[in-house]
Structure formats: structure tokens, C-alpha cells
Design a protein around this motif. Structure first.
Motif, PDB file in Angstrom:
ATOM      1  N   GLU A 186       3.811  -5.525  -9.775  1.00 59.61           N
ATOM      2  CA  GLU A 186       3.714  -5.605  -8.318  1.00 59.61           C
ATOM      3  C   GLU A 186       3.664  -7.072  -7.889  1.00 59.61           C
ATOM      4  OE1 GLU A 186       0.622  -4.330  -4.715  1.00 59.61           O
ATOM      5  OE2 GLU A 186       0.497  -3.338  -6.670  1.00 59.61           O
ATOM      6  N   ARG A 213       2.517   1.669  -3.401  1.00 60.03           N
ATOM      7  CA  ARG A 213       1.547   2.158  -4.387  1.00 60.03           C
ATOM      8  C   ARG A 213       1.298   3.648  -4.186  1.00 60.03           C
ATOM      9  NH1 ARG A 213      -0.984  -2.894  -3.378  1.00 60.03           N
ATOM     10  NH2 ARG A 213      -2.411  -1.927  -1.886  1.00 60.03           N
ATOM     11  N   ARG A 214       1.228   4.066  -2.926  1.00 56.58           N
ATOM     12  CA  ARG A 214       1.017   5.487  -2.636  1.00 56.58           C
ATOM     13  C   ARG A 214       2.141   6.343  -3.220  1.00 56.58           C
ATOM     14  NH1 ARG A 214       2.520   9.342   0.651  1.00 56.58           N
ATOM     15  NH2 ARG A 214       4.086   8.057   1.694  1.00 56.58           N
ATOM     16  N   ARG A 273       0.833  -1.209   0.000  1.00 60.44           N
ATOM     17  CA  ARG A 273       0.000   0.000   0.000  1.00 60.44           C
ATOM     18  C   ARG A 273       0.868   1.259   0.000  1.00 60.44           C
ATOM     19  NH1 ARG A 273      -3.909   0.614   5.072  1.00 60.44           N
ATOM     20  NH2 ARG A 273      -1.879   0.932   6.069  1.00 60.44           N
ATOM     21  N   ASP A 308       3.681   5.629  -5.959  1.00 57.81           N
ATOM     22  CA  ASP A 308       3.741   5.342  -7.394  1.00 57.81           C
ATOM     23  C   ASP A 308       4.966   4.519  -7.766  1.00 57.81           C
ATOM     24  OD1 ASP A 308       1.387   6.691  -7.985  1.00 57.81           O
ATOM     25  OD2 ASP A 308       2.411   8.618  -8.206  1.00 57.81           O
ATOM     26  N   PHE A 347       5.194   1.387  -8.357  1.00 56.04           N
ATOM     27  CA  PHE A 347       4.962   0.304  -9.308  1.00 56.04           C
ATOM     28  C   PHE A 347       4.646   0.785 -10.721  1.00 56.04           C
ATOM     29  CE2 PHE A 347       3.872  -1.758  -5.188  1.00 56.04           C
ATOM     30  CZ  PHE A 347       4.868  -2.726  -5.211  1.00 56.04           C
ATOM     31  N   LYS A 348       4.766   2.067 -10.967  1.00 55.48           N
ATOM     32  CA  LYS A 348       4.605   2.540 -12.336  1.00 55.48           C
ATOM     33  C   LYS A 348       5.752   1.995 -13.182  1.00 55.48           C
ATOM     34  CE  LYS A 348       1.832   6.729 -12.028  1.00 55.48           C
ATOM     35  NZ  LYS A 348       1.771   8.183 -12.337  1.00 55.48           N
TER      36      LYS A 348
END
Length: 599
Positions: A242, A232-233, A229, A235, A237-238
Motif C-alpha cells: 500500500e 482496504r475495504r 480506506r 481487500d 492490497f492483498k
């Protein structure tokens, strides 16, 4: 029928105030109306409805109970003290490119927790130097030196798994040395936590998560959810994939089952869902271990606890402590086969050593039990007993004598390392912690049912006396009220495949959701034979001649085993668990004997 049976002789089930093993039989409390309603809603035998009602299941949630979901039970990671702080610190290190050190305990819970971290971080390109202490030479938990050895390998942060909650000196040394440590643990804590970058433990005093029943493997799984989490917050995994933490549920389930924590709430969902992931055999290490043990899917909590667990633990008990974590984290099938083979060999050696230690410890315990000052707690010690098997030996003594036991292996130099196991109602870990504070032990602690310690050889007699004196009242109260809880009275004809399959759906079974125990009344022992050294294979017949096949494990030299082998024409009441026996394509029901009582 069951209600009438339970009302006999003041509540004793089937009138059994004292069974052959010395227990009073009691029918597990259930709401009889709910039990009937559950059975009708599930189109199942009333016995299953009674089993579910006795475990707090009501008709409106019965369907959901049989199919627990992770989504329905998963806690908010932020409800754990320090969880967000720990996730942010490790996310910082991931963004830097690592490496991130892992310090893992040497048991299954530690190995499965470490493997989850490694499997999550590896596809992110993060190296994970790992340190697993040698059980015999280093003992439990980190030292400042061991943590800083990971810093010397370039780690800016280290994650400890299944240890660290009581490592005050080690964590202080790490902090002074400029190393951030994130602790993932579940052991009981008191007072102020040690100095750490994050102390994530649902059993720390100020944690409001309400998830104190988690094993370290469960804490690690939730930490990975928090870490994902956080990434992801940011970014993170851009442009990159994941990792799928759901694929680690087999590891989370393995640690949960093997650490014998209550299988309630999220633990139950982890084990139920994890068994499915385990059965898919996506983990190369578990697949190789199953092949070496001759086991095949579908897998359940039994395989985790009795097939995989002992083999993984064998490395930490008498071999290389890192083997378990290496096996569970590798993707190399050949490496997995080699490690699984080594663990298979070590497990066979462990069994032989355990048998020898149990035999010696039993002789020492026999002398104590028959003495004029029969102790409340059995304490047995011996030169050269490996620390990796003393806990197993203690468990065997508890089974034999029905009271807490501590087994201590004495090393060269006179230091003893011991492990204790208790009985329900006796807080062994608390007593050992108190004696440590009094200076009688070099170290020691644990929880109510299990504890570990180190002690000087010359202090063992005083420790034995003090421990028995400390726990005498608790042991007396616990043994005076020793009882066996049964779930339902059924006939041999009702012990069929359909019932067993329905009962299995009420699992996974373990602490907090005990395996159902059925009662059978007025049976004849039609056949009994000693098998495998300590077991008894038997068959029971009811008045109509219908047979129930049975096996009684490790009872041949106990009152229950002697009763089976010498029953003659006497009739018995039987308490047993029902198991599905599959062999060469044949499926049948076997009764696993729990207790007997003469009619």
C-alpha cells in the motif's frame, strides 16, 4: 510593562496613533494570567507565553500546540460531501486498471495536488495522463474539450485538482461525453454545484466538514486517505504494498503554504509534519530544486513559500505550465535536475518581467492616486503584460498604496486578463463577482483577498469606476482603522537566539497564526544603508549602546525607508519580526523591520 505601554493615549501601544507608515499600533489581546502560566509551564520567557495566549492557546494545551500532530487534527474524510462517493468511483477505476486522468491548475497548489495523486497511483500500476492548461492561452480551469481530450487517451474518469468548482459548462460537456469527473477543489461556491461524479470541496454550501480553510493540496491528501480506506475495504492490497500517503506530506505542506490558507487546525499539522518530510529530501524534485536554489535542510514554511513556491510557479507564469507537476512527481534524479534548472531560469526571467510590469503599473497608479478623484481601488492596465505576473504586480501596488489593486494585462485582440489583491476588511472577490453578473466582465471571481478576471479593453475605464464606487465605503472604513498588531515589548538584549528558537516552535506561521511582531522602544538608528536596490540594512542601539541588527525589505523608496536612511539623531520605536540568520556556521538574530514610529 507591556500593559502600561498599551494603555497610553487611549490604547495606542507606546503612544503610536500614527506610525511612519500610517498605522496605529495596538497590542494584541491576550490573557495576561494565562500568558504568565504558559511561560512558567514551558520554562520560557513571558513574551512567548503572551504570543501563545494571544493566539487562543491556554496553559493546558500549550505543550500540544507546540507539537501539533496529524492524528490529533485529522478530520473524518466521510464528513466531506461526496468524499465517499468520489473515493468509490476512483477505486472502481483502479480495480479496472485505469488509466485515470488528472486535470491540474497551473499553480503550486495544483501541481502539489497532482503530484500526490500521481505518486499514489503509480505504484498501483495506474497510468495518469495529465492536463495542465496554459495560463496565457487557456486561462483558469477546465473546458469540455480539455476534459474530453483525457477521455480520448482512454481515461474512464478524471480528477480535477484546485479547480472545477465553478466549471459548470465544462463538467456538463464531460458528463454528456460519458466521462466521470471527480472534483477536488477548495474555492468558494454558491448555489447548486456543477454536474460531476463527485464534487469534493469543503467550501460547497452543503459540506458539513468544517474544513473550509484547506488548500486543494490538503483536500487531496484527505481524499487519498479516503481512497486508501476504500481500497482496504475491498481487500485491494492483498498481495501488494500500500502506498504510504504520509510520505506525501511534503507536497501537502507545500501547496498549503503557497496558497496562503489559514495555518490552523489540520493545516497547521500538515505544514509542521510536512516540513519534516520535506527536510528528509525524499522527493527528487524538491531536492533538485533546493540544490538549484542553494537551499539546504532543515526546511520550514519559509522555504516552501519563498524558495520552492516561486520557482514552481514560474513555469505556470511565463513558461511550460506542466513543469511544476512533472518536477514534483518524478523519481528520476536527472529529469528532476533538468526541470529544476529550467524553473530556476524561468524564475529569474519572471523577476525581471515582474519588475518591469510593477514599474509601469506604478506610474499608472501614481497618476490615479494624485488625481482629484482618488480611487478607492487602484486599477492599472498595460499592453502585453503577461497574465502570470499581474497578480504579483497587484500585490506590490497594495503594499505601496495600502488599498486594493487590480492589474490587467491586455492581449492582442483587446482581451485583458487581470488579477486583484485586497486589504483586510475589503471583499474584492465578492465585488468582482457582482460586476461579472452585471455583464461588465467576461469572467471573474475569487475570495475576499484575491480575485481574477477577464475583461474587454474598452470596458476597463467603466470597470475601474464601478469597482471603486462599489468598494468605497469598505476601503474608507478599512484604511481609517489601519493598525499594526504587536505581541510584546522587549529590549534588544532579550532578542537573543534562545527567544527566537522558542518562537519558531510556535509555528508554522501564516494566516490564522501570524508571525509574532515585537516592539522595541526608544532606539537610535546607528547605521543605515541601501542594499540590493530596494532594501535597507540597518542597526539600532538602545540607551546602553546594545545593538540590534536589522533589515527592511522593499522599503527604500517608501516613508519607512526614507526615515531609516535620514533618521539622524532622532529616536524611534521599532516594530519587527525576529529571524535566525545563519551564514558560514555563524548564527545571529536579525530584526526584519515591519514599521517605525518617531519618539
Amino acid at each position: 510593562m507591556t500593559a502600561e505601554a498599551a494603555s497610553e493615549t487611549g490604547g495606542a501601544f507606546l503612544g503610536v496613533e500614527r506610525s511612519i507608515s500610517g498605522k496605529s499600533w495596538r497590542l494584541r489581546e491576550a490573557d495576561e494570567a494565562d500568558a504568565l502560566a504558559i511561560a512558567r509551564a514551558l520554562d520560557a520567557p513571558e513574551a512567548l507565553g503572551r504570543i501563545l495566549s494571544a493566539r487562543g492557546v491556554t496553559p493546558d494545551i500549550a505543550q500540544g500546540f507546540l507539537k501539533p500532530t496529524l492524528k490529533g487534527e485529522f478530520p473524518d474524510p466521510s464528513s466531506f460531501a461526496d468524499m465517499d462517493r468520489g473515493a468509490a468511483r476512483i477505486a472502481d477505476e483502479i480495480e479496472k486498471g485505469g488509466p485515470i486522468g488528472i486535470f491540474a491548475d497551473y499553480d503550486v497548489d495544483g501541481a502539489s495536488s497532482a503530484a500526490q495523486l500521481i505518486r499514489y497511483l503509480r505504484p498501483l500500476g495506474i497510468e495518469t495522463p495529465i492536463y495542465v492548461p496554459d495560463r496565457a492561452k487557456e486561462g483558469y480551469g477546465p473546458t469540455g474539450e480539455s476534459l474530453l481530450s483525457l477521455k480520448a487517451k482512454g481515461c474512464g474518469a478524471v480528477i480535477t485538482v484546485d479547480c472545477g468548482a465553478a466549471a459548470y459548462e465544462a463538467l456538463e460537456a464531460a458528463a454528456e461525453g460519458g466521462l466521470d469527473v471527480v472534483v477536488l477543489d477548495h474555492h468558494l461556491m454558491q448555489g447548486e454545484p456543477p454536474r460531476a461524479a463527485a464534487m469534493i470541496n469543503p467550501n460547497r454550501v452543503d459540506c458539513a466538514s468544517g474544513q473550509g480553510h484547506l488548500a486543494a493540496a490538503g483536500v487531496t491528501f484527505i481524499f487519498l486517505a479516503a481512497l486508501a480506506r476504500e481500497l482496504r475495504r475491498r481487500d485491494y492490497f492483498k498481495g501488494r504494498d500500500e502506498p504510504d500517503i504520509l510520505s506525501f506530506l511534503d507536497l501537502a505542506a507545500l501547496g498549503t503554504v503557497c496558497d496562503i490558507v489559514p495555518l490552523t487546525g489540520v493545516n497547521r499539522a500538515i505544514v509542521a509534519q510536512g516540513a519534516r518530510v520535506m527536510s528528509a529530501q525524499g522527493n527528487a524534485g524538491l531536492k533538485a530544486l533546493a540544490e538549484s536554489a542553494g537551499a539546504s535542510p532543515p526546511f520550514a514554511e519559509y522555504h516552501a513559500g519563498f524558495i520552492f513556491g516561486p520557482r514552481i510557479n514560474a513555469g505556470g507564469r511565463i513558461g511550460d505550465s506542466s513543469l511544476g507537476a512533472r518536477l514534483l512527481s518524478t523519481d528520476d534524479a536527472e529529469e528532476a535536475r533538468q526541470i529544476a534548472g529550467e524553473l530556476e531560469r524561468l524564475n529569474a526571467d519572471r523577476k525581471a518581467i515582474e519588475t518591469a510590469v510593477v514599474d509601469e503599473a506604478s506610474l499608472a497608479a501614481d497618476r490615479s492616486v494624485v488625481s482629484d478623484t482618488e480611487p478607492a481601488v487602484i486599477v492599472a492596465s498595460g499592453e502585453g503584460w503577461p497574465p502570470g505576473v499581474v497578480g504579483l504586480a497587484a500585490s506590490r501596488l497594495v503594499e505601496r498604496y495600502g488599498r486594493p489593486a487590480v492589474v490587467v494585462g491586455i492581449e492582442e485582440g483587446g482581451l485583458g486578463r487581470g488579477s486583484g489583491r485586497s486589504i483586510k476588511g475589503v471583499n474584492l472577490g465578492g465585488a468582482i463577482s457582482d460586476l461579472r453578473k452585471q455583464g461588465m466582465l467576461e469572467s471573474g471571481g475569487g475570495h475576499a483577498m484575491a480575485a481574477g478576471l477577464s475583461i474587454r479593453k474598452e470596458n476597463i475605464p467603466a470597470f475601474e469606476s464601478a469597482l471603486s464606487e462599489r468598494l468605497a465605503d469598505e476601503v474608507a472604513a478599512a484604511t481609517a482603522t489601519a493598525s499594526l498588531r504587536l505581541d510584546a515589548l522587549i529590549s534588544p538584549s532579550a532578542a537573543n537566539l534562545a527567544l527566537v528558537e522558542m518562537v519558531q516552535a510556535a509555528g508554522p506561521f501564516g494566516p490564522g497564526n501570524p508571525q509574532p511582531v515585537f516592539a522595541f522602544s526608544n532606539l537610535r538608528v546607528a547605521y543605515a544603508e541601501r542594499v540590493g536596490g530596494a532594501h535597507v540594512r540597518a542597526a539600532f542601539e538602545d540607551s546602553s549602546g546594545l545593538r540590534l541588527n536589522a533589515i527592511a525589505f522593499r522599503v527604500a523608496d517608501t516613508p519607512v525607508g526614507e526615515a531609516l536612511l535620514n533618521a539622524g539623531d532622532r529616536r524611534v520605536n521599532l516594530a519587527a519580526r525576529l529571524k535566525l540568520d545563519e551564514w558560514n556556521g555563524r548564527r545571529r538574530v536579525d530584526a526584519h523591520v515591519v514599521d517605525l514610529a518617531w519618539r
